[in-house]
Write a protein that holds these residues in place. Structure first.
Motif, PDB file in Angstrom:
ATOM      1  N   THR B  76       0.817  -1.220   0.000  1.00  0.00           N
ATOM      2  CA  THR B  76       0.000   0.000   0.000  1.00  0.00           C
ATOM      3  C   THR B  76       0.848   1.266   0.000  1.00  0.00           C
ATOM      4  O   THR B  76       0.289   2.369  -0.040  1.00  0.00           O
ATOM      5  N   SER B  77       2.163   1.123   0.028  1.00  0.00           N
ATOM      6  CA  SER B  77       2.986   2.341   0.182  1.00  0.00           C
ATOM      7  C   SER B  77       2.796   3.383  -0.934  1.00  0.00           C
ATOM      8  O   SER B  77       2.892   4.582  -0.649  1.00  0.00           O
ATOM      9  N   PRO B  78       2.491   2.978  -2.189  1.00  0.00           N
ATOM     10  CA  PRO B  78       2.256   4.032  -3.195  1.00  0.00           C
ATOM     11  C   PRO B  78       1.059   4.922  -2.865  1.00  0.00           C
ATOM     12  O   PRO B  78       0.949   6.041  -3.393  1.00  0.00           O
ATOM     13  N   ILE B  82      -0.925   9.926  -1.994  1.00  0.00           N
ATOM     14  CA  ILE B  82      -2.245  10.558  -2.076  1.00  0.00           C
ATOM     15  C   ILE B  82      -2.529  11.384  -0.829  1.00  0.00           C
ATOM     16  O   ILE B  82      -2.918  12.555  -0.914  1.00  0.00           O
ATOM     17  N   VAL B  83      -2.303  10.791   0.346  1.00  0.00           N
ATOM     18  CA  VAL B  83      -2.594  11.551   1.579  1.00  0.00           C
ATOM     19  C   VAL B  83      -1.521  12.599   1.867  1.00  0.00           C
ATOM     20  O   VAL B  83      -1.783  13.582   2.551  1.00  0.00           O
ATOM     21  N   ASP B  84      -0.326  12.391   1.305  1.00  0.00           N
ATOM     22  CA  ASP B  84       0.685  13.452   1.446  1.00  0.00           C
ATOM     23  C   ASP B  84       0.238  14.683   0.642  1.00  0.00           C
ATOM     24  O   ASP B  84       0.453  15.822   1.053  1.00  0.00           O
ATOM     25  N   ARG B  85      -0.366  14.431  -0.522  1.00  0.00           N
ATOM     26  CA  ARG B  85      -0.765  15.528  -1.392  1.00  0.00           C
ATOM     27  C   ARG B  85      -2.061  16.187  -0.914  1.00  0.00           C
ATOM     28  O   ARG B  85      -2.197  17.406  -0.954  1.00  0.00           O
ATOM     29  N   TRP B  86      -3.000  15.332  -0.473  1.00  0.00           N
ATOM     30  CA  TRP B  86      -4.285  15.847   0.026  1.00  0.00           C
ATOM     31  C   TRP B  86      -4.500  15.286   1.430  1.00  0.00           C
ATOM     32  O   TRP B  86      -5.227  14.295   1.616  1.00  0.00           O
TER      33      TRP B  86
END
Lengths: 129, 93
Positions: B76-78, B82-86
């Motif tokens: 799931t690391s990729p 997503i949560v880093d960006r949003w």
């Protein structure tokens, strides 16, 4: 017409005989010399007059690459019925058998897949009540 | 990042990830069986294999050869990008 014999290709008949009798618990029905190989069939002790499993040599050159490709993708060559997949999984694991698929609930059946040490994967399955 | 969105856009691929979340190290056969028997998804083995290739290219599935068997597992690391960006809003009490 009736199904009396079904076969599985094995790398080594003597080794297969040991695995299929000592570990899986089948019994030898026919053992007839046939040139360099044997007509070697097994039955289940639960059904001595039932369908026989022929341990057929993987001698033809087309067979090893075929078996290898199935094993890579985890595809079992054939399937045997058991009463309780989880119990059989535990019994066989205790005897050193390697499973490529642990018991999984697949809807109407529970299945698991193990390595027969003779170049095949075999599925065990139990229908749910 | 674009690969991750593309991989997640397909519903069959999302189900594959759901099933891999349940157990690591599944063979292609096991994945096909789960999709068919548990989800009624009767894609061909070849189609599932292609879905797995897309997931692997996105880094969401890792494949491993152990002896003669090939296993797939979820990574799931990729999704962290997503949560880093949003970033997720803190949950309300």
């Amino acid at each position: 017409m009736k199904i009396t014999v079904t076969s599985v290709f094995v790398d080594d008949q003597a080794k297969a005989e040991r695995f299929y009798t000592d570990i899986l618990g089948f019994t030898v029905k026919d053992d007839i010399p046939m040139g360099e190989h044997r007509w070697l069939t097994l039955v289940s002790p639960e059904e001595p007059a039932g369908v026989e499993l022929l341990l057929e040599p993987s001698a033809h050159p087309a067979v090893p690459p075929f078996k290898e490709a199935l094993v890579t993708d985890g595809i079992p060559f054939t399937s045997f019925a058991v009463d309780d997949v989880q119990a059989e999984f535990e019994r066989l694991t205790g005897l050193g058998v390697v499973f490529t698929q642990e018991p999984v609930d697949m809807g109407p059946v529970v299945t698991a897949v193990f390595d027969d040490t003779c170049g095949n994967l075999i599925q065990i399955a139990a229908r749910k009540a | 990042m674009a690969d991750v969105f593309k991989a997640l856009a397909d519903p069959t691929r999302r189900v594959i990830l759901d099933e891999l979340r349940e157990r690591d190290d599944q063979t292609l056969f096991e994945i096909c069986g789960r999709l068919s028997m548990k989800h009624g998804l009767n894609s061909s083995r070849q189609a599932i294999s292609q879905h797995l290739d897309v997931l692997e290219a996105a880094g969401l599935v890792i494949t491993r050869r152990e002896g003669r068997y090939k296993y797939h597992r979820l990574d799931t690391s990729p999704l962290r990008a997503i949560v880093d960006r949003w970033p997720l809003a803190p949950e309300e009490e």
